[in-house]
Design an enzyme around this catalytic site. Structure first.
Site, PDB file in Angstrom:
ATOM      1  N   HIS A   1       2.154 -20.780   0.383  1.00 42.49           N
ATOM      2  CA  HIS A   1       1.511 -21.732   1.301  1.00 42.49           C
ATOM      3  C   HIS A   1       2.069 -21.705   2.721  1.00 42.49           C
ATOM      4  O   HIS A   1       1.397 -22.129   3.652  1.00 42.49           O
ATOM      5  CB  HIS A   1       1.694 -23.157   0.772  1.00 42.49           C
ATOM      6  CG  HIS A   1       0.966 -23.455  -0.499  1.00 42.49           C
ATOM      7  ND1 HIS A   1       1.205 -22.771  -1.667  1.00 42.49           N
ATOM      8  CD2 HIS A   1       0.016 -24.381  -0.782  1.00 42.49           C
ATOM      9  CE1 HIS A   1       0.432 -23.268  -2.617  1.00 42.49           C
ATOM     10  NE2 HIS A   1      -0.301 -24.240  -2.118  1.00 42.49           N
TER      11      HIS A   1
ATOM     12  N   CYS B   1       6.996 -18.540   0.226  1.00 43.42           N
ATOM     13  CA  CYS B   1       6.115 -19.314  -0.646  1.00 43.42           C
ATOM     14  C   CYS B   1       4.698 -19.078  -0.139  1.00 43.42           C
ATOM     15  O   CYS B   1       4.480 -19.018   1.082  1.00 43.42           O
ATOM     16  CB  CYS B   1       6.474 -20.800  -0.562  1.00 43.42           C
ATOM     17  SG  CYS B   1       5.303 -21.872  -1.416  1.00 43.42           S
TER      18      CYS B   1
ATOM     19  N   ASP C   1      -1.582 -16.126  -9.117  1.00 39.87           N
ATOM     20  CA  ASP C   1      -0.723 -17.136  -8.485  1.00 39.87           C
ATOM     21  C   ASP C   1      -0.762 -18.394  -9.342  1.00 39.87           C
ATOM     22  O   ASP C   1      -1.613 -18.534 -10.222  1.00 39.87           O
ATOM     23  CB  ASP C   1      -1.248 -17.450  -7.071  1.00 39.87           C
ATOM     24  CG  ASP C   1      -0.431 -18.528  -6.381  1.00 39.87           C
ATOM     25  OD1 ASP C   1       0.807 -18.411  -6.364  1.00 39.87           O
ATOM     26  OD2 ASP C   1      -1.017 -19.506  -5.884  1.00 39.87           O
ATOM     27  N   SER C   2       0.149 -19.311  -9.046  1.00 37.10           N
ATOM     28  CA  SER C   2       0.177 -20.585  -9.756  1.00 37.10           C
ATOM     29  C   SER C   2      -1.022 -21.461  -9.405  1.00 37.10           C
ATOM     30  O   SER C   2      -1.273 -22.453 -10.061  1.00 37.10           O
ATOM     31  CB  SER C   2       1.456 -21.329  -9.385  1.00 37.10           C
ATOM     32  OG  SER C   2       1.540 -21.472  -7.989  1.00 37.10           O
TER      33      SER C   2
ATOM     34  N   CYS D   1       2.445 -15.059  -6.290  1.00 31.89           N
ATOM     35  CA  CYS D   1       3.283 -16.260  -6.299  1.00 31.89           C
ATOM     36  C   CYS D   1       4.757 -15.870  -6.124  1.00 31.89           C
ATOM     37  O   CYS D   1       5.279 -15.049  -6.892  1.00 31.89           O
ATOM     38  CB  CYS D   1       3.077 -16.968  -7.629  1.00 31.89           C
ATOM     39  SG  CYS D   1       4.068 -18.444  -7.836  1.00 31.89           S
TER      40      CYS D   1
ATOM     41  N   GLU E   1      -1.855 -28.293   1.036  1.00 30.35           N
ATOM     42  CA  GLU E   1      -3.020 -28.550   0.182  1.00 30.35           C
ATOM     43  C   GLU E   1      -3.798 -29.779   0.638  1.00 30.35           C
ATOM     44  O   GLU E   1      -4.984 -29.909   0.355  1.00 30.35           O
ATOM     45  CB  GLU E   1      -2.597 -28.634  -1.283  1.00 30.35           C
ATOM     46  CG  GLU E   1      -2.110 -27.269  -1.749  1.00 30.35           C
ATOM     47  CD  GLU E   1      -2.082 -27.076  -3.244  1.00 30.35           C
ATOM     48  OE1 GLU E   1      -2.584 -27.926  -3.988  1.00 30.35           O
ATOM     49  OE2 GLU E   1      -1.536 -26.044  -3.666  1.00 30.35           O
TER      50      GLU E   1
HETATM   51  N1  DGL Z   1       2.690 -20.283  -5.385  1.00 25.48           N
HETATM   52  C1  DGL Z   1       3.979 -20.916  -5.355  1.00 25.48           C
HETATM   53  C2  DGL Z   1       4.981 -19.969  -4.682  1.00 25.48           C
HETATM   54  O1  DGL Z   1       4.649 -19.126  -3.907  1.00 25.48           O
HETATM   55  C3  DGL Z   1       3.946 -22.248  -4.660  1.00 25.48           C
HETATM   56  C4  DGL Z   1       3.234 -23.343  -5.432  1.00 25.48           C
HETATM   57  C5  DGL Z   1       3.932 -23.692  -6.731  1.00 25.48           C
HETATM   58  O2  DGL Z   1       5.003 -24.319  -6.710  1.00 25.48           O
HETATM   59  O3  DGL Z   1       3.400 -23.315  -7.760  1.00 25.48           O
HETATM   60  O4  DGL Z   1       6.154 -20.063  -4.958  1.00 25.48           O
END
Ligand code: DGL
Length: 267
Positions: A185, A183, A9-10, A72, A151
């Protein structure tokens, strides 16, 4: 097959996918990489997200992973197809499983999709959903403030309820009855989203659907870990171990200790 599954993930959000995998596939070893130095991906271009994702896949391959999960949504939207073409192990993202469940749950044919700016701009959820059922109408909306709210730990907070109301008003206007939390989160604020949308709107969690698809894939391909050993979980990030661990503690059912920094630019 007891090689680990690679999940990336990012940043920290992909842990929502990890927690679903742990629940649905409790026997599997996992290697997680969170690109905490280069987060967010959600406002970046396809070229950049693809470059980052390729580096991470190269890193995960050094851990002898048997399959990769792109946790992600943004990387699934912008990079998955290109990576899959070059890869000799199975790889799945979160978009397809989420889209499939949205089509299965809608009764009115009005589906909502929320995600990062890049995910929504890619139009990929719309494409998959309409490929499965061309009668479905998709309303999509980027919700960039949700990531920092999560977050900051503001899961149950008036500020979050307020932002949810502003972003999701359009979903009510279009009378969506199935809303994809596109997403990593967003499942963490599903209470606030449900409070605004009402219980009759089905919230689709791609993290849950992806763990289910992963289980099906590993079962079909005879790749499940059938050893009776306690699974091993390894965590890697590109920066900020402490912050990662404190977020992980709020998402995962146990305390994470073993997190290492990786110089991801060198892959
Ligand atoms: N993990 C990213 C997503 O699911 C969200 C956070 C980001 O913008 O990197 O798209």
């Amino acid at each position: 097959m007891n090689n680990p599954i690679g999940v990336f993930d990012s940043g920290v959000g992909g842990l929502t996918v990890v927690s679903e995998i742990m629940r649905q596939l409790p026997g599997e070893n996992l290697v997680y990489f969170g690109d905490t130095a280069r987060v967010p991906y959600g406002s970046k271009s396809k070229k950049t997200v693809l470059k980052y994702s390729k580096q991470i896949v190269r890193f995960l391959k050094t851990k002898n992973v048997k399959a990769i999960v792109v946790a992600c949504n943004t990387a699934s939207a912008l990079a998955l197809d290109e990576i899959a073409e070059e890869l000799d192990i199975p790889i799945i993202g979160v978009v397809k499983p989420g889209a499939k469940m949205a089509v299965e749950t809608t009764k009115t044919g009005n589906v909502g999709v929320i995600g990062t700016e890049s995910t929504v701009k890619s139009g990929i959820y719309n494409d998959y959903i309409r490929e499965l059922d061309s009668d479905v109408t998709v309303v999509s909306k980027p919700c960039p403030l949700f990531v920092p709210l999560v977050e900051e730990g503001l899961l149950e907070d008036r500020v979050t309820d307020d932002i949810v109301g502003r972003y999701l008003r359009v979903m009510k206007e279009y009378k969506v009855d199935s809303l994809v939390l596109g997403c990593t989160h967003y499942p963490l604020i599903s209470n606030a989203i449900e409070r605004f949308m009402g219980k009759r709107v089905k919230l689709v969690n791609p993290a849950f659907e992806t763990a289910k698809s992963l289980k099906e894939l590993l079962t079909e391909q005879g790749m499940l870990n059938t050893s009776k050993q306690k699974p091993e979980y390894q965590y890697y990030v590109s920066d900020g171990v402490e912050k990662f661990i404190s977020f992980a503690d709020s998402v995962l059912p146990y305390h994470v200790t073993n997190t290492e920094i990786v110089d991801i630019e060198s892959y």
